[in-house]
Structure formats: structure tokens, C-alpha cells
Design a protein around this motif. Structure first.
Motif, short mmCIF file in Angstrom:
data_model
loop_
_atom_site.label_atom_id
_atom_site.label_comp_id
_atom_site.label_asym_id
_atom_site.label_seq_id
_atom_site.Cartn_x
_atom_site.Cartn_y
_atom_site.Cartn_z
N PHE A 10 0.82 -1.21 0.00
CA PHE A 10 0.00 0.00 0.00
C PHE A 10 0.85 1.27 0.00
CE2 PHE A 10 -2.75 -3.29 1.69
CZ PHE A 10 -3.95 -3.06 1.04
N THR A 11 1.95 1.25 0.72
CA THR A 11 2.76 2.46 0.86
C THR A 11 3.98 2.47 -0.06
OG1 THR A 11 4.06 1.49 2.67
CG2 THR A 11 2.06 2.70 3.26
N SER A 12 4.12 1.49 -0.92
CA SER A 12 5.36 1.34 -1.68
C SER A 12 5.65 2.51 -2.61
CB SER A 12 5.31 0.04 -2.49
OG SER A 12 5.24 -1.09 -1.65
N MET A 13 4.62 3.19 -3.10
CA MET A 13 4.83 4.27 -4.06
C MET A 13 4.69 5.66 -3.44
SD MET A 13 5.43 2.24 -6.47
CE MET A 13 5.84 3.53 -7.63
N LEU A 14 4.42 5.71 -2.14
CA LEU A 14 4.08 7.00 -1.53
C LEU A 14 5.28 7.91 -1.33
CD1 LEU A 14 1.38 6.01 1.11
CD2 LEU A 14 1.12 6.53 -1.33
N TRP A 15 6.49 7.37 -1.34
CA TRP A 15 7.67 8.21 -1.13
C TRP A 15 7.79 9.28 -2.22
CZ3 TRP A 15 11.50 8.41 -4.83
CH2 TRP A 15 11.50 7.41 -5.80
N THR A 16 7.37 8.94 -3.45
CA THR A 16 7.47 9.92 -4.53
C THR A 16 6.48 11.06 -4.34
OG1 THR A 16 5.91 8.66 -5.89
CG2 THR A 16 8.22 8.18 -6.17
N ILE A 17 5.34 10.78 -3.73
CA ILE A 17 4.35 11.83 -3.49
C ILE A 17 4.89 12.80 -2.44
CG2 ILE A 17 1.93 12.32 -2.98
CD1 ILE A 17 2.54 10.47 -5.45
N ALA A 18 5.65 12.28 -1.49
CA ALA A 18 6.28 13.17 -0.50
C ALA A 18 7.21 14.16 -1.19
CB ALA A 18 7.05 12.34 0.53
N ILE A 19 8.01 13.68 -2.14
CA ILE A 19 8.92 14.59 -2.85
C ILE A 19 8.12 15.61 -3.66
CG2 ILE A 19 10.72 14.73 -4.61
CD1 ILE A 19 11.72 12.00 -3.67
N GLU A 20 7.03 15.16 -4.29
CA GLU A 20 6.17 16.10 -5.02
C GLU A 20 5.66 17.20 -4.09
OE1 GLU A 20 4.90 16.61 -8.08
OE2 GLU A 20 5.85 14.97 -9.17
N TRP A 21 5.20 16.84 -2.90
CA TRP A 21 4.72 17.85 -1.96
C TRP A 21 5.82 18.82 -1.58
CZ3 TRP A 21 1.85 13.99 1.77
CH2 TRP A 21 0.67 13.58 1.15
N GLN A 22 7.02 18.32 -1.43
CA GLN A 22 8.15 19.21 -1.12
C GLN A 22 8.39 20.18 -2.27
OE1 GLN A 22 11.26 16.37 -0.03
NE2 GLN A 22 9.80 15.37 1.35
N TYR A 23 8.24 19.70 -3.52
CA TYR A 23 8.30 20.61 -4.66
C TYR A 23 7.24 21.69 -4.56
CZ TYR A 23 10.93 17.07 -7.43
OH TYR A 23 11.84 16.17 -7.92
N TYR A 24 6.02 21.28 -4.23
CA TYR A 24 4.91 22.23 -4.22
C TYR A 24 5.15 23.37 -3.23
CZ TYR A 24 2.44 18.36 -6.54
OH TYR A 24 2.07 17.35 -7.39
N LEU A 25 5.74 23.06 -2.10
CA LEU A 25 6.05 24.11 -1.13
C LEU A 25 7.06 25.11 -1.69
CD1 LEU A 25 6.29 22.04 2.19
CD2 LEU A 25 4.46 23.61 1.52
N LEU A 26 7.98 24.62 -2.51
CA LEU A 26 9.02 25.47 -3.07
C LEU A 26 8.61 26.17 -4.36
CD1 LEU A 26 12.11 23.11 -2.63
CD2 LEU A 26 11.58 25.13 -1.27
N PHE A 27 7.60 25.65 -5.05
CA PHE A 27 7.30 26.09 -6.41
C PHE A 27 7.12 27.60 -6.55
CE2 PHE A 27 4.00 27.04 -9.65
CZ PHE A 27 4.76 26.80 -10.78
N PRO A 28 6.29 28.28 -5.74
CA PRO A 28 6.13 29.72 -5.95
C PRO A 28 7.46 30.48 -5.81
CG PRO A 28 4.38 28.88 -4.55
CD PRO A 28 5.38 27.77 -4.68
N LEU A 29 8.32 30.06 -4.89
CA LEU A 29 9.61 30.71 -4.72
C LEU A 29 10.55 30.40 -5.88
CD1 LEU A 29 10.17 30.00 -0.91
CD2 LEU A 29 9.43 32.15 -1.96
N LEU A 30 10.58 29.14 -6.30
CA LEU A 30 11.42 28.77 -7.44
C LEU A 30 11.01 29.51 -8.69
CD1 LEU A 30 11.62 24.88 -6.93
CD2 LEU A 30 13.42 26.55 -6.45
N LEU A 31 9.71 29.64 -8.90
CA LEU A 31 9.21 30.35 -10.09
C LEU A 31 9.66 31.80 -10.09
CD1 LEU A 31 7.41 30.10 -12.62
CD2 LEU A 31 5.48 30.80 -11.19
#
Length: 378
Positions: free
Chosen positions: A141-162
Motif C-alpha cells: 500500500f505504501t510502496s509508491m508513496l515516497w514519490t508523493i512526498a517529494i512532489e509535496w516538497q516541490y509544491y512548497l518550493l514552487f512559488p519561490l522557485l518560479l
């Protein structure tokens, strides 16, 4: 998949479909063939290293994650090139997009393996740090969830990176990539595992999101003809297959040589070139094949998260078959004829009744020229 904030690109849904299908066949190839060879739970002790370069590239199909990361940067940035982003509205939309199915899988894992539950691991997982040691581990069930964590970390940074990249796209990108490579090299020098660093952390994966962001700017400012786009996509795909085949010959995913600290950057560049070229070449495509790929791309998030559950369930139930007696061939056949159809059926169900109701709640997150955030759907 249509968004109230971003122009719809059918070709982007094609690319999501390709990435989702690649990850399904990658896991099917390894898990089914390993089971046929050794009759025990999968391990990385006998990694497939086929002589055929296409099969060798498929054996490194984890690269689909890199394609998804580049696509995220590309499509989010394309919709924000000429407009400011309201950070809270953006985060809200991304949570509505990703969180419901994510939580369903978290609680599915807890229900299946209650002895693995810890409050600290649960909190770490649901608050976006599931790619780090200590998170809830309840496969499949949790095998693929690590990638979603990285995506969320991107989302927090996205407005600043842009905001930073808009001050000078290529110059800022080159500088950021140099800094990331330097810090990864330093981490490896001080004892980090180069494979895990590049694969499981935002320090390793941020290159791919950043290059995807810059790809959106290049796509907008330096448009190509359909013919040149097709040539770019074909050339990038050849480089990708050759690079992945060489990666496989060098030991594949299990190996941890220091050069793997630079691999995410290489992956980012060939997938970004492929994305730009393919969208230029195929966005106006029509016909049943385009419609089918777009529909698969629409449910690609569900495919990505549920396919591992399907494959493990088939293995646990002993429903494998071996018509040819050749583990690799039989693994591909079982993936195509059994695992993939079941995955598509389950993913269509979870998309319709878990994802879609929350997707309909999304609103606009761009700011108008006066600096106020637009609201509502549209």
C-alpha cells in the motif's frame, strides 16, 4: 486531465500515460520474473541485466519517476509563466489533487499491517516526509508513496522557485543545478549512499522539477515545428534508451557508485527534451490512439499508486502463469494480459470515486495584475 489554471495539453496526458505504463511494466517485469526464478519474495540480489537494450532500459523503468517529476515542473510552470501564483491557493489545489487517494492507501496499509503502525511514522508520512527513514512502511500500500512526498516538497518550493527562475531562466537554472550537484557530491564524500541520495531525496530529485520548469519556458519562448518536435522527441528517446541500457550494464538500480549523484541531472535533461519535442509534435494529434492515451493519462495517478497493490496481490494469490517457460517473457505477458487490465479497472474506479470528487473542488490560484487572487472554477 483538465485544470482550472492550466491550458489543457492532450500530449501531456499521453506522456502521463507513457510514464504510468512504464512503471507498471517495470515492476511487473521484475516482480513476476523474480518469483518465477526463485519462488520467494522479491529482492534486488539478482537484478535483471538483459542484453537487449530495450529490455535493459525497461529493467531501469524506475526512470518513469523522473519523467513524472519533469512533467510536474513543466505543466505547473507553463500555467504560471505570465501570472503570479497565490501560494495558499496553489497548495490547496495540489492537496485536493493528491491527498485523498494518498490517505486511502495509508489507511489501507495500516489496516493490513496494524503492527507496523507508529504515531511518529504515521505523522511523518501524512505530513510530507514519507521519503525519509522512519516513515510508515506497509507494502504494497505504501510502496509508491515516497514519490508523493517529494512532489509535496516541490509544491512548497514552487512559488519561490518560479519567482527566482523568472529573473533569468537559463542562468538561474545552471547555477541551481551546479549547487545541487556540488551538495550531492559533498554528501557522498561524507558517506551518503549515491543511489539513495539521487533516488529518494529532494536533493537528488529537485534537478528534475527545475529542468521541467525551464522546459516550459523554452517551450513557450522557442517554439518548434511539429517536424522538429518529432525529431527532438525521437532523438531524446534514443539517448534515454542508450543511457538506461548503459546504466543497467553498470549494475542497474542496486549499484551505488559515486557517479549516480549526477544521474538525476542526466535523466532530467533527456526527459525534458522528450517532453518538449513530444508536446510540439503530438498535441494536435487526433484519432482513437490519442483519445485512449489521454484517458489512460487522466487516471495515471491512480495507476501509479494502485498498480503495486495489484501486482503483489497476484503474486500472493499464486496467480502467475508461465506459457513460455521463460521468466522475462512470461513476466511481460502476465503484466500485459493480467496485471495491467486489473490495474486499469481499479484505477478507473479510484479515479471516479476518490480522485474526481475532490478535483472538482479545485479553484483558481493565479493572481490578477492588481495582485488579488481570482476565485472559483473555470
Amino acid at each position: 486531465m483538465r485544470s482550472p489554471n492550466i491550458r489543457y495539453f492532450p500530449a501531456v496526458d499521453h506522456l502521463r500515460a507513457y510514464a504510468a505504463l512504464l512503471i507498471v511494466f517495470y515492476h511487473g517485469l521484475h516482480l513476476f520474473s523474480y518469483d518465477a526464478r526463485f519462488h520467494r519474495e522479491f529482492g534486488i540480489d539478482a537484478w535483471l541485466q538483459p542484453a537487449n537494450p530495450l529490455l535493459a532500459a525497461l529493467a531501469e523503468g524506475h526512470t518513469a519517476v523522473a519523467l513524472f517529476m519533469v512533467l510536474s515542473g513543466f505543466i505547473l510552470t507553463y500555467g504560471a509563466l505570465d501570472r503570479a501564483v497565490d501560494a495558499w491557493g496553489f497548495i490547496r489545489n495540489r492537496l485536493l489533487r493528491t491527498y485523498p487517494l494518498f490517505l486511502l492507501l495509508v489507511f489501507g496499509g495500516i489496516a493490513a499491517f496494524p503492527d507496523r503502525f507508529t504515531l511518529a511514522g504515521f505523522a511523518q508520512t501524512v505530513f510530507g516526509l514519507g521519503n525519509l527513514s522512519g516513515a510508515l512502511v506497509a507494502p504494497p500500500f505504501t510502496s509508491m508513496l515516497w514519490t508523493i512526498a517529494i512532489e509535496w516538497q516541490y509544491y512548497l518550493l514552487f512559488p519561490l522557485l518560479l519567482a527566482v527562475l523568472k529573473t533569468g531562466w537559463l542562468r538561474q537554472l545552471a547555477g541551481m543545478l551546479a549547487v545541487l550537484l556540488l551538495f550531492r557530491a559533498a554528501a557522498v564524500f561524507f558517506g551518503a549512499d549515491a543511489r539513495d541520495l539521487g533516488y529518494l531525496t529532494i536533493l537528488g530529485r529537485l534537478d528534475q522539477f527545475l529542468v521541467g520548469m525551464c522546459a516550459a519556458w523554452l517551450f513557450r519562448t522557442r517554439p518548434l515545428s511539429r517536424r522538429r518536435g518529432a525529431a527532438l522527441a525521437a532523438g531524446a528517446l534514443v539517448v534515454a534508451v542508450a543511457g538506461l541500457a548503459a546504466f543497467n550494464a553498470a549494475g542497474g538500480w542496486p549499484a551505488s557508485p559515486a557517479w549516480k549523484a549526477a544521474w538525476p541531472t542526466f535523466e532530467a535533461l533527456f526527459w525534458a527534451a522528450f517532453v518538449i519535442g513530444y508536446v510540439e509534435a503530438a498535441n494536435a494529434a487526433t484519432g482513437a490512439w490519442s483519445w485512449l492515451l489521454a484517458r489512460i493519462g487522466e487516471v495515471s495517478y491512480s495507476i501509479y499508486l494502485v498498480h503495486f497493490v495489484v501486482i503483489w496481490a497476484l503474486l500472493r494469490a499464486g496467480l502467475g502463469f508461465a506459457p513460455s517457460g521463460r521468466p522475462v517473457v512470461d513476466a511481460l505477458l502476465e503484466t500485459a494480459l493480467v496485471a495491467l487490465p486489473i490495474t486499469l479497472a481499479v484505477a478507473s474506479l479510484t479515479y471516479r470515486f476518490v480522485e474526481l470528487p475532490f478535483l472538482r473542488l479545485r479553484g483558481h490560484y493565479h493572481r490578477d495584475p492588481a495582485g488579488t487572487s481570482t476565485q472559483g472554477m473555470g
